[in-house]
Design a protein around this motif. Structure first.
Motif, PDB file in Angstrom:
ATOM      1  N   LEU A 156       3.006   0.146  -8.075  1.00 37.49           N
ATOM      2  CA  LEU A 156       2.136  -1.034  -8.146  1.00 37.49           C
ATOM      3  C   LEU A 156       2.973  -2.237  -8.555  1.00 37.49           C
ATOM      4  O   LEU A 156       3.815  -2.143  -9.458  1.00 37.49           O
ATOM      5  CB  LEU A 156       1.019  -0.829  -9.171  1.00 37.49           C
ATOM      6  CG  LEU A 156       0.030   0.312  -8.905  1.00 37.49           C
ATOM      7  CD1 LEU A 156      -0.920   0.475 -10.095  1.00 37.49           C
ATOM      8  CD2 LEU A 156      -0.761   0.076  -7.624  1.00 37.49           C
ATOM      9  N   ASP A 157       2.748  -3.354  -7.900  1.00 33.91           N
ATOM     10  CA  ASP A 157       3.417  -4.595  -8.281  1.00 33.91           C
ATOM     11  C   ASP A 157       2.877  -5.081  -9.622  1.00 33.91           C
ATOM     12  O   ASP A 157       1.678  -4.945  -9.911  1.00 33.91           O
ATOM     13  CB  ASP A 157       3.202  -5.674  -7.219  1.00 33.91           C
ATOM     14  CG  ASP A 157       3.953  -5.377  -5.933  1.00 33.91           C
ATOM     15  OD1 ASP A 157       5.000  -4.703  -6.006  1.00 33.91           O
ATOM     16  OD2 ASP A 157       3.486  -5.808  -4.858  1.00 33.91           O
ATOM     17  N   TYR A 158       3.770  -5.654 -10.412  1.00 35.07           N
ATOM     18  CA  TYR A 158       3.353  -6.162 -11.718  1.00 35.07           C
ATOM     19  C   TYR A 158       2.263  -7.227 -11.545  1.00 35.07           C
ATOM     20  O   TYR A 158       2.353  -8.113 -10.698  1.00 35.07           O
ATOM     21  CB  TYR A 158       4.542  -6.755 -12.465  1.00 35.07           C
ATOM     22  CG  TYR A 158       4.150  -7.337 -13.808  1.00 35.07           C
ATOM     23  CD1 TYR A 158       3.929  -6.509 -14.892  1.00 35.07           C
ATOM     24  CD2 TYR A 158       3.976  -8.716 -13.966  1.00 35.07           C
ATOM     25  CE1 TYR A 158       3.550  -7.018 -16.117  1.00 35.07           C
ATOM     26  CE2 TYR A 158       3.598  -9.240 -15.191  1.00 35.07           C
ATOM     27  CZ  TYR A 158       3.390  -8.393 -16.266  1.00 35.07           C
ATOM     28  OH  TYR A 158       2.998  -8.914 -17.471  1.00 35.07           O
ATOM     29  N   ASN A 159       1.233  -7.113 -12.366  1.00 39.67           N
ATOM     30  CA  ASN A 159       0.116  -8.056 -12.448  1.00 39.67           C
ATOM     31  C   ASN A 159      -0.794  -8.029 -11.220  1.00 39.67           C
ATOM     32  O   ASN A 159      -1.645  -8.904 -11.057  1.00 39.67           O
ATOM     33  CB  ASN A 159       0.603  -9.486 -12.682  1.00 39.67           C
ATOM     34  CG  ASN A 159      -0.397 -10.284 -13.508  1.00 39.67           C
ATOM     35  OD1 ASN A 159      -1.036  -9.739 -14.422  1.00 39.67           O
ATOM     36  ND2 ASN A 159      -0.558 -11.557 -13.195  1.00 39.67           N
ATOM     37  N   SER A 160      -0.626  -7.034 -10.356  1.00 34.09           N
ATOM     38  CA  SER A 160      -1.529  -6.923  -9.211  1.00 34.09           C
ATOM     39  C   SER A 160      -2.892  -6.409  -9.675  1.00 34.09           C
ATOM     40  O   SER A 160      -3.002  -5.665 -10.654  1.00 34.09           O
ATOM     41  CB  SER A 160      -0.944  -5.984  -8.156  1.00 34.09           C
ATOM     42  OG  SER A 160      -0.709  -4.694  -8.694  1.00 34.09           O
ATOM     43  N   ALA A 161      -3.941  -6.833  -8.972  1.00 34.80           N
ATOM     44  CA  ALA A 161      -5.301  -6.386  -9.262  1.00 34.80           C
ATOM     45  C   ALA A 161      -5.587  -5.140  -8.425  1.00 34.80           C
ATOM     46  O   ALA A 161      -5.442  -5.156  -7.201  1.00 34.80           O
ATOM     47  CB  ALA A 161      -6.302  -7.484  -8.956  1.00 34.80           C
ATOM     48  N   VAL A 162      -5.997  -4.063  -9.106  1.00 33.70           N
ATOM     49  CA  VAL A 162      -6.150  -2.764  -8.449  1.00 33.70           C
ATOM     50  C   VAL A 162      -7.610  -2.334  -8.496  1.00 33.70           C
ATOM     51  O   VAL A 162      -8.265  -2.440  -9.534  1.00 33.70           O
ATOM     52  CB  VAL A 162      -5.277  -1.700  -9.147  1.00 33.70           C
ATOM     53  CG1 VAL A 162      -5.420  -0.346  -8.447  1.00 33.70           C
ATOM     54  CG2 VAL A 162      -3.816  -2.139  -9.178  1.00 33.70           C
ATOM     55  N   GLU A 163      -8.107  -1.862  -7.351  1.00 34.25           N
ATOM     56  CA  GLU A 163      -9.394  -1.177  -7.307  1.00 34.25           C
ATOM     57  C   GLU A 163      -9.152   0.254  -6.873  1.00 34.25           C
ATOM     58  O   GLU A 163      -8.487   0.510  -5.863  1.00 34.25           O
ATOM     59  CB  GLU A 163     -10.361  -1.839  -6.336  1.00 34.25           C
ATOM     60  CG  GLU A 163     -11.704  -1.102  -6.244  1.00 34.25           C
ATOM     61  CD  GLU A 163     -12.709  -1.790  -5.330  1.00 34.25           C
ATOM     62  OE1 GLU A 163     -13.042  -2.954  -5.640  1.00 34.25           O
ATOM     63  OE2 GLU A 163     -13.127  -1.180  -4.324  1.00 34.25           O
TER      64      GLU A 163
END
Length: 572
Positions: free
Chosen positions: A452-459
């Motif tokens: 996951l990329d840093y600070n990405s929003a994940v659902e």
């Protein structure tokens, strides 16, 4: 250099020199503890056996901290088994080195070894817990963490007169490691426990157990804070107190809008903060818990554990008369009662306790979670139709690597894990249909992670299936709290179901119960770099492979990067 990195580097220099019990640094308060893991004889259900304990205690000691503190816990392994300790629900900013899951963020502490854990508290407030994270050792190696508001601040509810930790657990007459080894050898379901426990005691409904039954003393007219932990290995539990209501004010160290109920449901891994008003006539009342198990053909412990709520001045009722009748507890497979409680909770979402739900999403993941099977030669195993029982996420049954994933990632060691955990199920079918072809039951084994990329929003949508046996799954994510924005029965509809999401005051959790043959959707921001484990908190499912790993990449700024490894990491 940011404060967190300064603190970590100072630890490297002083970790073996700090002999005092507490040390105050400019960054935060530090407190030091010692955990000695050793075998100790305990008697329950009319027989004595040796169990693993911390400092000779079962359950283990409760840790008391304030929001934002840091603990140093020196763990000495004087037992015969490998051990690690996980600080369940603690965010551990940038510090997965002390998170604890074996072969994920560290190699186990071997017999005779020692490791100093640095537990960094940040925004958690309420109740969490710690437990072993190797094999099934957490059955007796566990304890609560009470996290008080920062000095100078207060609870978001009237301060109770006192508090009490209530840890719900399980007890086997046999050595639990023998139970595990037998299940692994035969491929079948592990033997169920012989009793549930409240603070280590089965209660007065079991032979040889009435004298040790836990008693909770109260005074009439006063309010108490109960810190409730489900440390059971394989069972969700209904819990209630006869003729008393519970007002839930927090779950998983995050406050929620007060919710008053006659009973609660608590899954393995979850914690609940509840207010109890001692507003009944002076007497002795039953406290009780029993299983919620929705899976058809799934063995479970159907016993009831008890304790006593004892009003001061009510006399020695334990010796002279039974308490009032048992409290109402929903039936074992009452799914409506289970979801009716878990999905009624809402975050406070106010100025003092704000939430930050990602409103837009960068990464969407749909992960099927299911029981599965592997074929055995000549159908010789004791799982369904002679198979070996397994579990999976997105058709991958997780396999522990030879060294821990965190070290392999940090030092660039190739071949320890793959990076192809899929964003969606590799096979699309009617996941919750009553009848499904057996060809869908066999997963592939692997050690795959999701970057996951840093600070990405994940659902992330957990999609339950009806393969082998549909069942509720308590899913836990290390290193993060997340928002449960939606849930439902049946198959998730990516077009219709998000329209019903709660993005205003969803509960903030670290462990979520995915309903049988249903789905649950969570959102979080990947702002904690490192390697973080995700798994079902039913121990048999974790053992069978219902696990995955997120690796959150470093950000550009110094304070957004993984901390360096501490000294003394145990070798594999």
């Amino acid at each position: 250099m940011d404060c967190s990195r300064k603190r970590h580097l100072i630890l490297h220099l002083l970790v073996f020199l700090l002999l005092n019990n507490s040390l105050l640094l400019t960054c935060r308060a530090w407190v030091r503890h010692t955990f000695v893991i050793e075998e100790t004889p305990y008697t329950r259900l009319c027989s004595t056996k040796k169990i693993l304990t911390v400092n000779g205690q079962f359950p283990g000691p409760t840790l008391h901290v304030h929001r934002g503190d840091t603990l140093i816990v020196d763990v000495y392994n004087k037992a015969k088994h490998n051990i690690t300790i996980h600080w369940h629900g603690v965010r551990q900013p940038r510090n997965p080195w002390s998170d604890g899951p074996a072969y994920i963020t560290q190699c186990p502490i071997q017999p005779g070894g020692m490791f100093s854990y640095e537990i960094i508290f940040s925004k958690e407030e309420g109740t969490l817990w710690w437990h072993a994270h190797t094999d099934w050792n957490r059955i007796t190696v566990h304890g609560a963490i009470a996290i008080y508001p920062k000095h100078g601040t207060a609870y978001p509810f009237p301060k109770p007169v006192a508090e009490q930790v209530l840890i719900l657990g399980e007890w086997w007459k046999r050595d639990v490691m023998q139970v595990l080894r037998q299940a692994l050898r035969t491929g079948g379901q592990p033997n169920i426990s012989d009793a549930f426990t409240i603070n280590g005691q089965p209660g007065d409904l079991f032979p040889c157990s009435k004298p040790g039954t836990f008693k909770l003393p109260v005074e009439q007219g006063k309010t108490y804070l109960l810190r409730i932990v489900n440390a059971a290995m394989n069972d969700n539990l209904f819990f209630a107190i006869a003729q008393h209501k519970l007002t839930v004010v927090g779950r998983d160290a995050s406050y929620n809008k007060p919710l008053t109920r006659d009973y609660i449901l608590i899954s393995p891994g979850q914690t609940i903060d509840a207010l109890l008003e001692a507003n009944q006539p002076q007497n002795q009342y039953y406290i009780a818990a029993r299983a919620y198990s929705s899976g058809q053909g799934v063995n479970f412990d159907n016993t009831t554990t008890t304790a006593f709520l004892q009003y001061s001045g009510s006399g020695n009722y334990a010796a002279t008369s039974p308490p009032y009748s048992l409290p109402f507890l929903p039936f074992y497979n009452d799914t409506n009662a289970a979801v009716g409680f878990t999905n009624a909770l809402r975050s406070l979402a106010n100025e003092e306790h704000p939430i930050d739900v990602p409103l837009t999403v960068d990464t969407r993941i749909i992960a099927t979670i299911s029981a599965n099977t592997f074929r055995c030669p000549y159908n010789s195993c004791q799982g369904t139709n002679g198979t070996r029982l397994a579990a999976r996420m997105n058709n991958i049954s997780f396999v522990n690597p030879p060294i821990d994933i965190l070290q392999a990632y940090y030092y660039g060691i190739n071949g320890d894990f793959g990076s192809r955990f899929p964003d969606k199920p590799p096979f699309v079918f009617n996941y919750t249909a009553q009848f499904l072809p057996q060809s869908l039951q066999t997963p592939r084994r692997g050690t795959e992670v999701k970057f996951l990329d840093y600070n990405s929003a994940v659902e992330l949508v957990f999609q339950g299936t009806n393969l082998v046996a549909g069942e509720d799954h308590p899913m836990h994510l290390h290193g993060y709290s997340f928002y449960m924005v939606g849930w439902g029965f049946g198959n998730f509809d990516k077009k219709k179901d998000p329209l019903r999401y709660n993005l205003v005051d969803p509960p903030e959790l670290n462990t979520i119960l995915v309903p049988k043959n249903g789905w649950s959707a969570i959102r979080f921001r990947a702002d904690n770099p490192g390697v973080w484990f995700m798994h079902c908190h039913l121990e048999r499912r974790l053992t069978w492979g219902m696990n995955a790993v997120f690796i959150v990449k470093d950000g550009e700024q110094e304070e957004a990067r993984l901390l360096p490894p501490p000294p003394g990491l145990p070798p594999c």
